[in-house]
Write an enzyme that holds these catalytic residues in place. Structure first.
Site, mmCIF file in Angstrom:
data_model
loop_
_atom_site.group_PDB
_atom_site.id
_atom_site.type_symbol
_atom_site.label_atom_id
_atom_site.label_comp_id
_atom_site.label_asym_id
_atom_site.label_seq_id
_atom_site.Cartn_x
_atom_site.Cartn_y
_atom_site.Cartn_z
ATOM 1 N N TRP A 258 0.833 -1.215 0.000
ATOM 2 C CA TRP A 258 0.000 0.000 0.000
ATOM 3 C C TRP A 258 0.859 1.252 0.000
ATOM 4 C CZ3 TRP A 258 -2.244 2.553 4.922
ATOM 5 C CH2 TRP A 258 -1.343 2.468 6.001
ATOM 6 N N ASP A 259 2.143 1.071 0.306
ATOM 7 C CA ASP A 259 3.090 2.187 0.305
ATOM 8 C C ASP A 259 2.955 3.001 -0.983
ATOM 9 O OD1 ASP A 259 3.924 0.013 1.978
ATOM 10 O OD2 ASP A 259 5.905 0.911 2.174
ATOM 11 N N GLU B 299 0.362 -3.011 12.801
ATOM 12 C CA GLU B 299 0.589 -4.453 12.661
ATOM 13 C C GLU B 299 0.951 -5.138 13.981
ATOM 14 O OE1 GLU B 299 3.485 -3.824 9.635
ATOM 15 O OE2 GLU B 299 2.099 -4.293 8.001
ATOM 16 N N LYS C 277 1.756 0.749 16.363
ATOM 17 C CA LYS C 277 2.991 0.799 15.574
ATOM 18 C C LYS C 277 3.049 2.063 14.714
ATOM 19 C CE LYS C 277 5.565 -1.948 12.189
ATOM 20 N NZ LYS C 277 5.500 -3.101 11.285
ATOM 21 N N GLN C 278 1.956 2.378 14.073
ATOM 22 C CA GLN C 278 1.922 3.479 13.094
ATOM 23 C C GLN C 278 0.481 3.964 13.013
ATOM 24 O OE1 GLN C 278 2.913 0.148 10.263
ATOM 25 N NE2 GLN C 278 2.151 1.636 8.783
#
Ligand code: IFM
Length: 983
Positions: free
Chosen positions: A572-573, A711, A810-811
């Site tokens: 998806w980056d 994640e 995480k993000q």
């Protein structure tokens, strides 16, 4: 090199003993002795220089008939010949069929009247002192007051200018006027009195001239134009013959020393009775000396001399060879043109180095074993770099060129390499040094030095290379190598290599440089008050620019073509982090990145079908065939096997792909794509969600067992990000299908809307918070910001099980919604969610801090936003996560652009206009951004209280709470208590 050239060079001052990329020069007295002098030799010389790739710009006060009539050059390029004439009022490009007008500045009727008035007043003021002058109406933008004392001076030869000056000064003295300087001052005062704004008053000794333009306008144009072709001022030689004062006035060629050309080398070949301004090299010798300079430049090019890469703030320099950091450095210095990428390893074999060339879309193996294919290298020399040898590498961010200087056993070798942005798939390499160090057994070689040959082909990838060698009179050997890579078979690679070699190194070099410069027009970003931050930002942009080719399809992997981490798989980056930059700066590359998804729609349909669903389900990781390529296990930090569930569960990718397609349409307005491929992507992904969503007995809709962007928490139910993105996907597909009356029928569209409305999103109105997934708020409350410095891999710090049971993120997960689909979240919910989630986020992924920087800027927390922007911009420069050796974090680089453009700039591609809502930290002073919205290229200059929009065509913009404003070519806005208003 001819012996004449060697002799000519020997006498040159050191500043001129180098190769220049452009020469900007005066005509009369510099290039030719006077207007009657024969110019045949100069013509031939300039034509040869153009063929050798040197850009040439004539800057003179005279007109086309005079210059072209005398010169008659008809250059073929690649070097361009431009004539900047009539004191900066006209520009012509000279092509093989003659001059073509590029620019003309004509006085408006009003300006012309003001000029006449000013000249009349000046003549009257002089007459009052007893000096009669005639006003000569000149073409375009000026009036001249005649000072010639006697008819014999009507057309004085350049050599007689000293005598003419004496005669003119005597005439002025008789009227009590103290030289040309005072005469000019009288004219200047008259111009001011006449209301002529920004009048240019100069003198050629014969006249006092009043004009709207002068040579400085021409010089400014020349440097701006050269910059747009990738030629920096430091690569330019300015030549004239009158830099010093003449009769009390600055020499006419001193007008060539404009700020835009700061860093250029200036030389005078004139007599300069009063000396030259500081910094100008005084050579003398007139047109003969100028011709000798040009001959020297020609010899340097014909000998294959390497162009220097000046340090002008746009370079990344790495000195020495550190085995520990070598692989990091190779990633940082990687070159790419979107089709082929090469790590910036030393051109020599070196222990610990990991050279690599990768071809976009070329993978070996299948499924999770699919990895970027290793292909032979094109920039290898038969040298081994030992521990005592020296190495210096410089990457020019502005032009994607990598220079190296190696000193091996005391012998120096210099190289320059680039992957042609003008001809994606073609690479060019030049080296100079002792012949034995350049003589590789074959132009293509493997990383260990093993020769491959002139062509190579395996697994559908082909490469071919051509070489040319020569030696100059001084005994320096030179090597030019052209290589081509591709997926279209060996013949195509051989053809591209032949064509590249036939075009010649100089043409490849000039067109590559110009292609890069063209891309910076819309991609550049500058923080005016912080050159180091600007350089770090440009480092990111310089790797984003060539991330995708601009035709066909582009498989943009997580590290693109800069390293082999993640095996070159596409995540998806690309769709969410990289694509917005491409869509807003170079839509053709965004389209190629999307084409990768479009061509894998069938594979995505198969993924959905095999899992028992409808529509298209995009794989979390994919390679050539578009099937799921996520590994099933990886090794943990202590060597243990860790199962990887992302391929089965990180399903938000399907909505992310749809979002990328929509973002492309919103930025570009590409209706063709919208109605066809874009619609199909939206409809098929919506169909997937419609079949994937579970509807509970109470009518609420759910998505179970997923992994969100965070994640650390796997197989969760109702992940807010996944659910809201699916909701957005269903609604956008419904809107587009209804609008197009295609893709889906009324019942299906209604069902999508109903499902979207029924999807739970975890929003808790009481707290104003989204719960990241069902049960998140019940996990162990941990604020990672209070436990450790960030970024931190919290799963390593605390253990995987602990983070899985804790509120450690995480993000950005929930916050990605505020970033991507602000219209899908509760209005006003950003601040509360930022305040809650940011301290709980470890920034354990490189994708994290840049998005937070963007959101913090939107929320007005400019200091923390600035801090996280800096962290992201330096992530690969400082190897913050110690993973840069595997390649650059392209998504993080995309988030740098997003933080600046979407966060600090507040840009949003709206339906009718480009949304703007700048939040510029006062310490930055100014944020400058390029952008391309719906085909209109614009430059934005944003300050805390003002915004300037300069566009190539009319552009509609909208500030929050305001109406759409149609900007012309330039519009200025200011922040008031009631919002932004036009000024
Ligand atoms: O796509 C990312 C993911 O979000 C975090 N782990 C690394 C992946 C590839 O960059």
């Amino acid at each position: 090199m001819t012996t004449t050239a060697v002799r000519a060079r020997a006498g040159l001052p050191p500043a001129l003993q180098r190769r220049f990329e452009a020469v900007v020069f005066d005509w009369d007295g510099t290039a030719v002795a006077d207007r009657r002098a024969p110019a045949g030799a100069l013509r031939r010389l300039l034509e040869r220089l153009s063929a050798a790739g040197l850009d040439l710009v004539v800057v003179t006060g005279t007109n086309l008939a005079n210059v072209d009539g005398q010169l008659r050059a008809r250059p073929t390029g690649p070097g361009r010949l431009r004539l900047c004439l009539n004191r900066g009022s006209e520009v012509f490009e000279v092509l093989p069929d003659g001059p073509h007008a590029l620019e003309r500045r004509t006085a408006s009727a009003e300006e012309d009247a003001a000029l006449s008035h000013a000249a009349g007043l000046a003549a009257a003021r002089l007459a009052e002192r007893g000096l009669e002058t005639a006003v000569v109406a000149d073409r375009l933008n000026r009036r001249k007051l005649d000072l010639i004392p006697l008819p014999q001076w009507a057309d004085p030869p350049k050599a007689a200018i000293g005598e003419l000056l004496e005669a003119v000064e005597a005439r002025l003295a008789a009227a009590g006027i103290d030289g040309l300087g005072q005469a000019a001052a009288i004219a200047e005062a008259a111009a001011a009195e006449a209301g002529l704004r920004d009048a240019r008053v100069t003198s050629d000794v014969k006249h006092v001239e009043l004009g709207l333009t002068d040579k400085s306008d021409a010089a400014r144009w020349a440097f701006t134009d050269l910059w747009r072709r990738g030629v920096a001022p430091a690569d330019v030689l300015i030549a004239g013959d009158e830099f010093g004062e003449l009769g009390g006035l600055p020499g006419s060629d001193s007008l060539l020393l404009v700020p835009e050309g700061r860093g250029a080398v200036a030389v005078s070949v004139g007599r300069e009775p009063t000396g030259v301004p500081e910094g100008v090299v005084e050579l003398g010798g007139g047109p003969d000396a100028f011709a000798a300079l040009l001959h020297d430049q020609l010899a340097r090019r014909e000998d294959g001399e390497l162009p220097p890469l000046p340090d002008d703030g746009w370079t990344i320099d790495l000195d020495g060879f550190d085995p520990q950091l070598e692989r990091v450095h190779e990633s940082q210095l990687a070159l790419s043109d979107g089709r082929v990428g090469t790590r910036g390893a030393p051109a020599a074999t070196a222990l610990a180095a990991r050279p690599g060339t990768y071809v976009s879309g070329a993978y070996t193996g299948a499924g999770s074993d699919a990895e970027l294919a290793a292909v032979p290298l094109w920039e290898r020399l038969p040298i081994v770099l030992g521990p005592d040898d020296r190495l210096h590498r410089r990457l020019d961010l502005r032009t994607g060129r990598l220079a190296q200087e190696l000193v091996v056993d005391g012998k120096a070798v210099r190289t320059l390499a680039f992957a042609s942005l003008a001809r994606p798939g073609v690479c060019a390499f030049r080296a100079e040094g002792p012949a034995e160090l350049l003589h590789a057994p074959a132009p293509l070689a493997w990383a260990d030095g093993e020769p491959v040959g002139r062509s190579w082909s395996a697994d559908g990838v082909s490469a071919a290379a051509r070489e040319e060698r020569r030696r100059d009179a001084a005994g320096v050997a030179r090597l030019d190598r052209t290589a081509a890579y591709g997926l279209d078979g060996p013949d195509a690679a051989a053809r591209a290599a032949d064509e590249g070699a036939a075009a010649g190194w100089e043409r490849l070099h000039a067109e590559h440089r110009a292609a890069w410069a063209g891309r910076w027009e819309t991609a550049d970003a500058r923080i005016a008050g912080d050159e180091e931050l600007t350089r770090a930002v440009r480092f990111s942009l310089s790797h984003l620019i060539p991330a995708a080719a601009d035709s066909g399809e582009a498989a943009v992997g997580a590290r693109d073509l800069t390293g082999s981490a993640y095996r070159g798989h596409v995540f998806w980056d690309t769709d969410v982090f990289v694509l917005p930059f491409l869509a807003a700066t170079h839509p053709a590359s965004a389209r190629a990145a999307l084409e990768y998804r479009v061509r894998r729609l069938d594979a995505a349909r198969a993924e959905a079908r095999e899992r028992g669903y409808r529509g298209a389900r995009f794989p979390w990781e994919s390679a050539a065939d578009g099937r799921e390529a996520t590994p099933r296990v990886v090794q943990g930090p202590s060597g243990e096997e860790v199962p990887v569930l992302n391929g089965d569960a990180e399903e938000h990718i399907t909505a992310d792909v749809a979002w990328g397609a929509a973002a492309y349409v919103d930025w570009t307005g590409d209706d063709e794509f919208r109605r066809h491929e874009g619609l199909e992507l939206l409809v098929e992904t919506a169909r997937y969600w419609a079949s994937r969503i579970r509807v509970a007995a109470d009518g609420s809709a759910h998505i179970d067992g997923v992994i969100g962007p965070d994640e650390y928490h796997v197989l969760v139910d109702d992940n807010a990000y996944t659910n809201v993105m699916a909701r957005w996907n269903l609604r956008r597909a419904a809107d587009e299908a209804s609008r197009a009356r295609a893709g889906a029928g009324g019942d299906e569209i209604r069902a999508w809307r109903a499902l979207a409305d029924a999807l739970v999103d975890g929003y808790d109105p009481a707290r104003g918070l989204y719960e990241q997934f069902a049960g998140f708020f019940a996990l162990e409350p941990l604020v990672v910001a209070e436990l450790a410095g960030r970024p931190v891999a919290a799963d390593v710090l605390l253990g995987r099980d602990r983070v899985a049971g804790a509120q450690v993120v995480k993000q950005p997960d929930v916050l990605m919604l505020h970033h991507l689909v602000p219209d899908e979240v509760e209005p006003g919910s950003l601040a509360a969610n930022l305040a809650y989630y940011e301290p709980r986020t470890a920034h354990g992924s490189s994708l994290s801090p840049g998005i937070h920087a963007s959101l913090l800027a939107r929320a007005g927390a400019l200091d923390r936003a600035d801090e996280l922007l800096r962290l992201t911009a330096r992530l690969d420069l400082d190897d913050v996560t110690e993973t840069t050796a595997g390649g650059l974090h392209l998504a993080a680089m995309g988030s740098v652009w997003q933080a600046l453009a979407l966060g600090f700039g507040g840009l949003r591609p709206g339906a009718q206009a480009l949304g703007l809502d700048p939040r510029v930290p006062p310490a930055w002073g100014r944020l400058e951004l390029g952008v391309c919205f719906r085909g209109v290229r614009a430059r934005l200059t944003l300050e805390p209280g003002t915004a300037v929009v300069e566009a190539g065509a009319p552009l509609a913009v909208r500030f929050p709470g305001s109406d759409v404003v149609e900007c012309g070519r330039r519009a200025q806005f200011e922040r008031t208590r009631h919002g932004w208003r036009p000024r």
